[in-house]
Design a protein around this motif. Structure first.
Motif, mmCIF file in Angstrom:
data_model
loop_
_atom_site.group_PDB
_atom_site.id
_atom_site.type_symbol
_atom_site.label_atom_id
_atom_site.label_comp_id
_atom_site.label_asym_id
_atom_site.label_seq_id
_atom_site.Cartn_x
_atom_site.Cartn_y
_atom_site.Cartn_z
ATOM 1 N N ALA A 161 0.952 -1.195 -0.023
ATOM 2 C CA ALA A 161 -0.048 0.036 -0.090
ATOM 3 C C ALA A 161 0.871 1.466 0.038
ATOM 4 O O ALA A 161 0.259 2.182 -0.466
ATOM 5 N N GLU A 162 1.822 1.118 0.592
ATOM 6 C CA GLU A 162 3.036 2.309 0.753
ATOM 7 C C GLU A 162 3.446 2.845 -0.886
ATOM 8 O O GLU A 162 3.862 4.071 -0.850
ATOM 9 N N LEU A 163 3.433 1.976 -1.641
ATOM 10 C CA LEU A 163 3.832 2.060 -2.917
ATOM 11 C C LEU A 163 2.806 2.624 -3.977
ATOM 12 O O LEU A 163 2.935 3.055 -5.035
ATOM 13 N N LEU A 164 1.528 2.277 -3.684
ATOM 14 C CA LEU A 164 0.473 2.438 -4.322
ATOM 15 C C LEU A 164 -0.086 4.061 -4.392
ATOM 16 O O LEU A 164 -0.204 4.505 -3.354
ATOM 17 N N PRO B 126 12.208 2.873 2.433
ATOM 18 C CA PRO B 126 11.099 3.654 2.110
ATOM 19 C C PRO B 126 10.891 3.671 0.527
ATOM 20 O O PRO B 126 11.810 3.539 -0.212
ATOM 21 N N PRO B 127 9.587 4.094 0.025
ATOM 22 C CA PRO B 127 9.218 4.130 -1.326
ATOM 23 C C PRO B 127 10.087 5.324 -2.002
ATOM 24 O O PRO B 127 10.270 6.335 -1.133
ATOM 25 N N THR B 128 10.441 5.154 -3.054
ATOM 26 C CA THR B 128 11.296 6.119 -3.776
ATOM 27 C C THR B 128 10.559 6.523 -4.969
ATOM 28 O O THR B 128 9.977 5.653 -6.015
ATOM 29 N N ASP B 129 10.493 7.889 -5.156
ATOM 30 C CA ASP B 129 9.813 8.400 -6.410
ATOM 31 C C ASP B 129 10.759 8.572 -7.511
ATOM 32 O O ASP B 129 12.016 9.215 -7.255
ATOM 33 N N LYS B 130 10.821 7.902 -8.659
ATOM 34 C CA LYS B 130 11.831 7.852 -9.473
ATOM 35 C C LYS B 130 11.996 9.022 -10.224
ATOM 36 O O LYS B 130 13.345 9.325 -10.521
ATOM 37 N N THR B 131 11.036 9.872 -10.448
ATOM 38 C CA THR B 131 11.231 11.067 -11.009
ATOM 39 C C THR B 131 12.038 12.071 -10.401
ATOM 40 O O THR B 131 13.136 12.856 -10.444
ATOM 41 N N VAL B 132 11.806 12.114 -9.026
ATOM 42 C CA VAL B 132 12.595 12.922 -7.889
ATOM 43 C C VAL B 132 13.806 12.235 -7.945
ATOM 44 O O VAL B 132 14.837 13.158 -7.683
ATOM 45 N N GLU B 133 14.252 11.199 -7.927
ATOM 46 C CA GLU B 133 15.554 10.514 -7.835
ATOM 47 C C GLU B 133 16.290 10.973 -8.969
ATOM 48 O O GLU B 133 17.424 11.242 -8.956
ATOM 49 N N SER B 134 15.786 10.864 -10.172
ATOM 50 C CA SER B 134 16.402 11.035 -11.371
ATOM 51 C C SER B 134 16.664 12.753 -11.687
ATOM 52 O O SER B 134 17.961 13.244 -11.888
ATOM 53 N N LYS C 5 -1.085 5.976 -14.417
ATOM 54 C CA LYS C 5 -1.288 7.251 -15.646
ATOM 55 C C LYS C 5 -0.930 8.401 -15.288
ATOM 56 O O LYS C 5 -0.422 9.233 -15.984
ATOM 57 N N ALA C 6 -1.463 9.108 -13.942
ATOM 58 C CA ALA C 6 -1.127 10.246 -13.606
ATOM 59 C C ALA C 6 -0.168 10.585 -12.318
ATOM 60 O O ALA C 6 -0.498 11.880 -11.903
ATOM 61 N N THR C 7 0.483 9.488 -12.088
ATOM 62 C CA THR C 7 1.361 9.817 -10.943
ATOM 63 C C THR C 7 2.759 9.485 -11.221
ATOM 64 O O THR C 7 2.912 8.700 -12.323
ATOM 65 N N ALA C 8 3.760 9.941 -10.350
ATOM 66 C CA ALA C 8 5.273 9.572 -10.710
ATOM 67 C C ALA C 8 5.450 8.087 -10.426
ATOM 68 O O ALA C 8 4.878 7.511 -9.461
ATOM 69 N N PRO C 9 6.480 7.551 -11.125
ATOM 70 C CA PRO C 9 6.654 6.199 -10.853
ATOM 71 C C PRO C 9 7.350 5.938 -9.423
ATOM 72 O O PRO C 9 7.986 7.069 -8.862
ATOM 73 N N CYS C 10 7.024 4.914 -8.784
ATOM 74 C CA CYS C 10 7.553 4.615 -7.491
ATOM 75 C C CYS C 10 8.026 3.269 -7.412
ATOM 76 O O CYS C 10 7.567 2.300 -8.062
#
Length: 226
Positions: free
Chosen positions: A33-36, A213-221, A188-193
């Motif tokens: 659930a933390e990733l969705l 912890p979940p990682t937002d790939k967009t922020v990471e890049s 579709k409308a959210t950043a990859p996690c």
């Protein structure tokens, strides 16, 4: 199927509005659930899944343990014992191991009365014209369809998993104690996690736990580029 309460009848009386569907989600293992993006699988959506079937067993366990009803279509090798060890209630789970030549149609019928349908496509590709019809049916019934082992264009959510390691095995011997997965979620409308989960024993059952912890790939890049 005849013993399942009339969830389909209630759904037929009132078609849920899109805004309601966005708010309502099926239960999933808390670590997932933390990733969705909605903390669960949104009711009325279609999810494309790839990778380890053990997490699919976890989805079935979470839904049926929470009082929902689910079905598995075209997946004769899915580990039901593992699902039970995660808390699945088999009296709320229908299994169609051999759905015949058209498993998509079987799954579409089941959407009328169940909360979650997991469909194995056996490597097949489903045409966009048909996926749009099935997606509309799931949306109108407030049911969630998870498709795996095939190609389904334009799902609401993609969940991809990869086995990252095992625990408890020594140099080729020992008893398997845990399984870890790398999980990537794309909406579709959210950043990859991205995250990492582990299936491990806890008292008398198996449960999924989060290893990082979940990682937002967009922020990471973006951070790597700055």
């Amino acid at each position: 199927m005849a013993a399942i309460p009339g969830r389909g009848e209630a759904a037929a009386e009132r078609i849920p509005r899109a805004a309601e569907l966005r708010r309502e989600a099926l239960a999933v293992p808390p670590a997932l659930a933390e990733l969705l993006p909605d903390g669960g699988l949104v009711k009325g959506s279609v999810v494309a899944y790839s990778g380890a079937s053990s997490l699919l067993a976890g989805l079935l366990a979470a839904v049926t343990e929470g009082g929902g009803h689910a079905a598995v279509v075209g997946m004769p090798r899915l580990g039901l014992l593992a699902a039970v060890e995660m808390g699945a209630q088999l009296q709320r789970l229908a299994v169609v191991a051999d759905p015949g030549p058209d498993p998509v149609e079987v799954a579409a019928v089941l959407l009328d009365g169940l909360d979650l349908v997991v469909l194995g496509l056996a490597g097949a590709a489903v045409a966009p014209s048909r996926t749009r019809v099935i997606a509309a049916r799931a949306r109108n019934k407030g049911a969630t369809l998870v498709v795996t082992d095939g190609r389904w264009p334009n799902p609401s959510l993609r969940v991809d998993t990869r086995i990252a390691g095992y625990g408890g095995l020594g140099a080729g011997r020992g008893r398997l104690r845990s399984l870890s997965l790398e999980v990537a979620v794309r909406g579709k409308a959210t950043a990859p996690c991205h995250g990492r989960l582990e299936l491990r024993p806890n008292a008398t059952r198996l449960e999924w736990v989060s290893l990082e912890p979940p990682t937002d790939k967009t922020v990471e890049s973006h951070g790597a580029a700055s």
